[in-house]
Design an enzyme around this catalytic site. Structure first.
Site, mmCIF file in Angstrom:
data_model
loop_
_atom_site.group_PDB
_atom_site.id
_atom_site.type_symbol
_atom_site.label_atom_id
_atom_site.label_comp_id
_atom_site.label_asym_id
_atom_site.label_seq_id
_atom_site.Cartn_x
_atom_site.Cartn_y
_atom_site.Cartn_z
ATOM 1 N N ARG A 171 -2.166 6.527 1.531
ATOM 2 C CA ARG A 171 -1.403 5.565 0.720
ATOM 3 C C ARG A 171 0.061 5.443 1.163
ATOM 4 N NH1 ARG A 171 -5.621 4.841 0.448
ATOM 5 N NH2 ARG A 171 -7.092 4.998 -1.273
ATOM 6 N N GLU A 180 1.405 7.337 -7.331
ATOM 7 C CA GLU A 180 1.029 6.364 -6.294
ATOM 8 C C GLU A 180 1.811 5.071 -6.534
ATOM 9 O OE1 GLU A 180 -3.119 6.010 -5.246
ATOM 10 O OE2 GLU A 180 -2.904 3.841 -4.941
ATOM 11 N N SER A 226 -4.585 2.948 -9.649
ATOM 12 C CA SER A 226 -4.389 4.400 -9.783
ATOM 13 C C SER A 226 -2.904 4.697 -9.906
ATOM 14 C CB SER A 226 -4.947 5.126 -8.561
ATOM 15 O OG SER A 226 -6.322 4.921 -8.492
HETATM 16 C C1 FAD Z 1 -6.823 -3.147 -10.767
HETATM 17 C C2 FAD Z 1 -6.187 -2.521 -9.550
HETATM 18 C C3 FAD Z 1 -6.983 -1.874 -8.626
HETATM 19 C C4 FAD Z 1 -6.414 -1.284 -7.482
HETATM 20 N N1 FAD Z 1 -7.233 -0.658 -6.596
HETATM 21 C C5 FAD Z 1 -6.698 -0.109 -5.480
HETATM 22 C C6 FAD Z 1 -7.521 0.547 -4.513
HETATM 23 O O1 FAD Z 1 -8.733 0.622 -4.639
HETATM 24 N N2 FAD Z 1 -6.927 1.085 -3.420
HETATM 25 C C7 FAD Z 1 -5.578 1.021 -3.218
HETATM 26 O O2 FAD Z 1 -5.094 1.524 -2.188
HETATM 27 N N3 FAD Z 1 -4.774 0.415 -4.113
HETATM 28 C C8 FAD Z 1 -5.281 -0.160 -5.227
HETATM 29 N N4 FAD Z 1 -4.471 -0.780 -6.138
HETATM 30 C C9 FAD Z 1 -3.017 -0.776 -5.930
HETATM 31 C C10 FAD Z 1 -2.473 -1.998 -5.179
HETATM 32 O O3 FAD Z 1 -3.308 -3.112 -5.378
HETATM 33 C C11 FAD Z 1 -2.327 -1.740 -3.687
HETATM 34 O O4 FAD Z 1 -1.465 -0.651 -3.439
HETATM 35 C C12 FAD Z 1 -1.793 -2.974 -2.963
HETATM 36 O O5 FAD Z 1 -1.989 -2.810 -1.590
HETATM 37 C C13 FAD Z 1 -0.321 -3.246 -3.245
HETATM 38 O O6 FAD Z 1 0.005 -4.506 -2.677
HETATM 39 P P1 FAD Z 1 1.098 -5.452 -3.344
HETATM 40 O O7 FAD Z 1 1.266 -6.621 -2.467
HETATM 41 O O8 FAD Z 1 0.774 -5.734 -4.749
HETATM 42 O O9 FAD Z 1 2.394 -4.515 -3.222
HETATM 43 P P2 FAD Z 1 3.512 -4.260 -4.340
HETATM 44 O O10 FAD Z 1 2.887 -3.604 -5.506
HETATM 45 O O11 FAD Z 1 4.301 -5.485 -4.588
HETATM 46 O O12 FAD Z 1 4.435 -3.218 -3.551
HETATM 47 C C14 FAD Z 1 3.965 -1.941 -3.232
HETATM 48 C C15 FAD Z 1 4.953 -1.319 -2.236
HETATM 49 O O13 FAD Z 1 4.897 -2.060 -1.027
HETATM 50 C C16 FAD Z 1 6.186 -2.594 -0.703
HETATM 51 N N5 FAD Z 1 5.968 -3.922 -0.134
HETATM 52 C C17 FAD Z 1 5.277 -4.959 -0.686
HETATM 53 N N6 FAD Z 1 5.260 -6.016 0.143
HETATM 54 C C18 FAD Z 1 5.962 -5.640 1.244
HETATM 55 C C19 FAD Z 1 6.324 -6.279 2.461
HETATM 56 N N7 FAD Z 1 5.963 -7.535 2.721
HETATM 57 N N8 FAD Z 1 7.065 -5.595 3.344
HETATM 58 C C20 FAD Z 1 7.457 -4.321 3.109
HETATM 59 N N9 FAD Z 1 7.155 -3.651 1.998
HETATM 60 C C21 FAD Z 1 6.414 -4.303 1.065
HETATM 61 C C22 FAD Z 1 6.967 -2.632 -2.007
HETATM 62 O O14 FAD Z 1 8.353 -2.516 -1.765
HETATM 63 C C23 FAD Z 1 6.403 -1.403 -2.709
HETATM 64 O O15 FAD Z 1 7.061 -0.229 -2.254
HETATM 65 C C24 FAD Z 1 -5.009 -1.376 -7.277
HETATM 66 C C25 FAD Z 1 -4.212 -2.052 -8.206
HETATM 67 C C26 FAD Z 1 -4.794 -2.628 -9.330
HETATM 68 C C27 FAD Z 1 -3.918 -3.369 -10.307
#
Ligand code: FAD
Length: 323
Positions: A185, A304, A234
């Site tokens: 992660r 996380e 998570s």
């Molecule tokens: C219902 C649910 C289920 C989920 N299941 C999983 C799963 O099975 N596995 C898993 O790994 N995760 C899971 N997640 C967590 C999440 O979806 C992932 O971590 C996802 O990859 C985050 O992407 P995001 O674009 O929403 O990032 P954000 O939540 O917006 O950001 C997360 C981090 O990434 C950074 N970031 C975002 N975009 C960029 C960019 N373009 N450049 C640099 N840094 C950036 C942000 O600064 C922050 O530190 C789940 C979440 C939910 C709500």
């Protein structure tokens, strides 16, 4: 935020900059938790050039920069975020496919704001596999790469070839695989980077087989994850050889609440927003869970979810606790 910062930024941006930059922008609607205060300044750049100009200017005038993707793995503080928040928009939602001459593999460059779900669906439809484990992981390609998002034994880092982005100094860079340090992660970067696109290497497979895997993965998610209330997936990382959810359940914390934030009765490693929860409620509940699990199991759970903004101490958590 000073009016000067807004003016300085606007001056540095291309002509369409004014419509891409908002002041005092509410962030709750940009997060899956539906929680969080405003950003002093929110920029949705329409090009890499605009992004680079904004970042270089922010650095020059000492404005802090926070990056938001799909907002599905963040908890934004109730007081919001000082400085500049960058959230890539539609201009970064694209896929460019290069298929090998013998069609045995493909490289796809996905813009960082592409929804992961969209990339998975397109890969399945074209018959290229390697990323189907990610079906159902919400959020963007950029956030997924930064988090090395994974599920069911797969991780995005395993299929990423190259990442393009913009440093906080406004320099446009390409990072090839050998410079990408993926772990559980996490993508460790020497310098903070706004990821603008990600290149994935995928292998030929059959659409029917990939569809079936996606259906299996999604069915497993439906049985495991709490549906119905906003959450951020998570909340804690799994400690080596253990499951955070099991430790939280063993500590008797399922259903425990602080304000309107609750440890999900369905999955102990999810905190849900029952409606109107404050970020501080979630934060205090996380502290409470960490303390209780530590006392019972001797394991300190590492979040996380990424905390963004300013926070108060969790001193009053125990007094607010209800079950
Ligand atoms: C219902 C649910 C289920 C989920 N299941 C999983 C799963 O099975 N596995 C898993 O790994 N995760 C899971 N997640 C967590 C999440 O979806 C992932 O971590 C996802 O990859 C985050 O992407 P995001 O674009 O929403 O990032 P954000 O939540 O917006 O950001 C997360 C981090 O990434 C950074 N970031 C975002 N975009 C960029 C960019 N373009 N450049 C640099 N840094 C950036 C942000 O600064 C922050 O530190 C789940 C979440 C939910 C709500």
């Amino acid at each position: 935020m000073s009016a000067d910062a807004y003016t300085e930024l606007l001056r540095a941006l291309p002509a369409d900059g004014a419509s891409a930059l908002s002041v005092d922008a509410p962030l709750a609607r940009c997060t899956s938790f539906r929680i969080g205060g405003p950003a002093d300044l929110l920029l949705a750049p329409t090009s890499v050039a605009m992004l680079a100009a904004a970042l270089a200017t922010a650095q020059r005038i000492g404005l802090s920069v926070t990056i938001l993707g799909g907002g599905t793995n963040v908890l934004v503080s109730d007081r919001g975020v000082r400085g500049l928040v960058v959230r890539l928009g539609r201009a970064f939602d694209y896929r460019r496919w290069e298929i090998a001459d013998d069609a045995s593999s493909a490289v796809v460059e996905a813009g960082a704001s592409t929804r992961l779900a969209k990339l998975v669906a397109e890969s399945v439809q074209r018959g290229f596999g390697g990323i189907e484990f990610a079906a159902g992981i919400p959020g963007s390609v950029g956030g997924g790469a930064l988090m090395n998002a994974g599920a069911f034994g797969g991780e995005l880092g395993n299929v990423i070839d190259c990442i393009a982005g913009c440093t906080l100094a406004g320099e446009v860079v390409d990072l090839v695989r050998s410079r990408l340090d993926f772990s559980y992660r996490k993508l460790a970067l020497a310098d903070a980077l706004v990821i603008t696109s990600v290149r994935f290497r995928l292998a030929r497979s059959s659409t029917a087989k990939l569809r079936s895997t996606v259906q299996t993965v999604q069915a497993k998610r439906r049985t495991k994850q709490p549906l119905g209330f906003p959450n951020a997936g998570s909340i804690f990382k799994n400690p080596a050889g253990e499951f955070a959810g099991r430790l939280i359940e063993q500590a008797g914390l399922k259903g425990t609440a602080v304000g309107n934030a609750q440890v999900s009765p369905d999955h102990a490693n999810f905190i849900v927003n029952l409606g109107g929860a404050r970020a501080q409620d979630v934060h205090d509940l996380m502290s409470l869970v960490q303390g209780a699990v530590w006392r019972r199991s001797g394991v300190w759970l590492e979040p996380e979810v990424r905390l963004i903004g300013e926070w108060d101490e969790a001193a009053s958590a125990s007094t607010q606790m209800s079950e």
